[in-house]
Write a protein that holds these residues in place. Structure first.
Motif, PDB file in Angstrom:
ATOM      1  N   HIS A   9     -19.021  19.411  39.781  1.00  0.00           N
ATOM      2  CA  HIS A   9     -19.488  18.015  39.722  1.00  0.00           C
ATOM      3  C   HIS A   9     -19.997  17.602  41.100  1.00  0.00           C
ATOM      4  CE1 HIS A   9     -18.622  13.652  38.171  1.00  0.00           C
ATOM      5  NE2 HIS A   9     -19.638  13.664  39.022  1.00  0.00           N
ATOM      6  N   HIS A  41     -26.854  12.243  37.551  1.00  0.00           N
ATOM      7  CA  HIS A  41     -26.772  11.204  36.518  1.00  0.00           C
ATOM      8  C   HIS A  41     -28.022  11.222  35.639  1.00  0.00           C
ATOM      9  CE1 HIS A  41     -23.329   9.243  38.466  1.00  0.00           C
ATOM     10  NE2 HIS A  41     -23.958   9.357  39.613  1.00  0.00           N
ATOM     11  N   GLU A  66     -24.374  14.589  34.260  1.00  0.00           N
ATOM     12  CA  GLU A  66     -23.371  13.532  34.091  1.00  0.00           C
ATOM     13  C   GLU A  66     -24.040  12.397  33.324  1.00  0.00           C
ATOM     14  OE1 GLU A  66     -21.646  11.883  37.712  1.00  0.00           O
ATOM     15  OE2 GLU A  66     -19.997  10.976  36.596  1.00  0.00           O
ATOM     16  N   HIS A  77     -18.206   8.049  32.208  1.00  0.00           N
ATOM     17  CA  HIS A  77     -19.088   9.174  32.533  1.00  0.00           C
ATOM     18  C   HIS A  77     -18.613  10.457  31.859  1.00  0.00           C
ATOM     19  CE1 HIS A  77     -20.791   7.098  36.379  1.00  0.00           C
ATOM     20  NE2 HIS A  77     -21.162   6.528  35.250  1.00  0.00           N
ATOM     21  N   HIS A 192     -13.844  12.152  36.079  1.00  0.00           N
ATOM     22  CA  HIS A 192     -12.900  11.306  36.843  1.00  0.00           C
ATOM     23  C   HIS A 192     -12.164  10.260  35.988  1.00  0.00           C
ATOM     24  CE1 HIS A 192     -16.507   8.798  36.748  1.00  0.00           C
ATOM     25  NE2 HIS A 192     -17.161   9.622  37.545  1.00  0.00           N
ATOM     26  N   ASP A 249     -17.448  15.631  43.175  1.00  0.00           N
ATOM     27  CA  ASP A 249     -18.281  14.435  42.976  1.00  0.00           C
ATOM     28  C   ASP A 249     -18.980  14.076  44.288  1.00  0.00           C
ATOM     29  OD1 ASP A 249     -19.532  12.455  41.546  1.00  0.00           O
ATOM     30  OD2 ASP A 249     -17.751  11.222  41.241  1.00  0.00           O
TER      31      ASP A 249
END
Ligand code: AMP
Ligand code: MN
Ligand code: MN
Ligand code: MN
Length: 279
Positions: A9, A41, A66, A77, A192, A249
């Motif tokens: 991620h 994204h 994502e 998400h 997350h 992330d």
């Protein structure tokens, strides 16, 4: 401790990250990441570029995304891994998401212009460049204009849920996201799980809803999550029979506390998602 070093991620400048896929790859190799997924994204452009750049002898690349979804008034998400980044079913969803992003950007810009920021949309677009436009780009405008000093403050004062420039968005549903990922040959993962600030009852309801439509994993380790939180996520994988994923992330050195591949190790008492991919 799981010794396989995976970061499943992270973000590039194709969404709200700062780096190119090439720069991310270089960073990943420098810290001995063995398996990397770029999960921008609502776009797979960066993931495709990364695959073309990487040497399979050096690092395993997993195609990722994502997706933003709307679930009971919450923005959740969903990460998709091991997808075909050009799958038509996914492309259809991404077109929808792109329209939502553009429309939302216009509404956010109007709200911020009403608060005295001139030419807000142009400024945010300039910052986003070729990337899919999102709230972090507006946060950067707010910083540049001296309205706030940090990204976090931009969210807590303006862009976060319920704040002055928050715009509810009609993202796709969990069902659409998971089925798009599955139709693209991949696995769906709740990103997350603790970032949504849901009560435990609601988090369990989210996981049930996600499992019912074909979701298979949660991020047990994400970004700066601490040991106690990771332990709690392991408990959820056991309770709901889910696989475990892990990711930093990472967005940029400026805004990410945890560097690429630098998140805590995945505990051994959960089943890593990559066991599905090793044949
Ligand atoms: P968007 O997809 O446009 O709604 O933007 C969501 C992105 O904004 C997330 O992926 C994070 O990168 C960033 N973000 C969300 N909440 C915060 C926050 N409180 N502080 C800093 N960045 C945030
Ligand atoms: Mn982001
Ligand atoms: Mn996210
Ligand atoms: Mn992310």
């Amino acid at each position: 401790m799981n010794s396989y070093k995976a970061d499943l991620h992270c973000h590039s400048y194709f969404s709200d990250g700062a780096l190119s896929p090439a720069a991310l790859l270089e960073k990943a190799l420098a810290v001995q990441v063995q398996c990397l997924a770029l999960t921008d994204h609502d776009t797979t452009a960066g993931s495709k570029e990364l695959r073309n750049l990487a040497d399979p002898e050096q690092i395993t690349i997993v195609d990722g995304i994502e997706l933003s979804v709307r679930w009971k008034m919450h923005d959740i998400h969903i990460v998709g891994l091991n997808i075909d980044p050009s799958a038509p079913a996914l492309m259809t969803l991404l077109e929808k998401q792109g329209l939502q992003r553009t429309q939302r950007a216009e509404f956010i810009a109007t709200a911020l212009e009403n608060l005295g920021i001139v030419e807000c949309l142009q400024k945010a677009r300039e910052i986003a460049g070729q990337g899919s436009i999102g709230r972090p780009h507006f946060a950067q405008v707010l910083i540049n204009e001296g309205k706030v000093r940090t990204m976090q403050a931009a969210f807590t004062q303006y862009l976060g849920r319920g704040k002055k420039a928050y715009v509810p968005t009609s993202w796709i549903s969990i069902e659409e996201a998971v089925s798009g990922i599955v139709q693209a040959g991949g696995q769906a993962i709740i990103a997350h799980p603790l970032k949504y600030k849901l009560t435990r009852t609601k988090l369990h309801a989210l996981i049930e809803a996600f499992k019912n439509v074909g979701g298979v994993a949660i991020e047990v380790v994400s970004g700066e999550m601490n040991v106690a939180q990771i332990g709690e996520m392991v408990g959820l994988t056991q309770r709901f029979d889910l696989l475990a994923s892990t990711g930093s992330d990472y967005h940029s050195d400026e805004y990410s506390i945890i560097g690429l591949g630098q998140q805590r190790p995945l505990p051994t008492n959960c089943k890593p998602i990559w066991e599905l991919w090793k044949s």
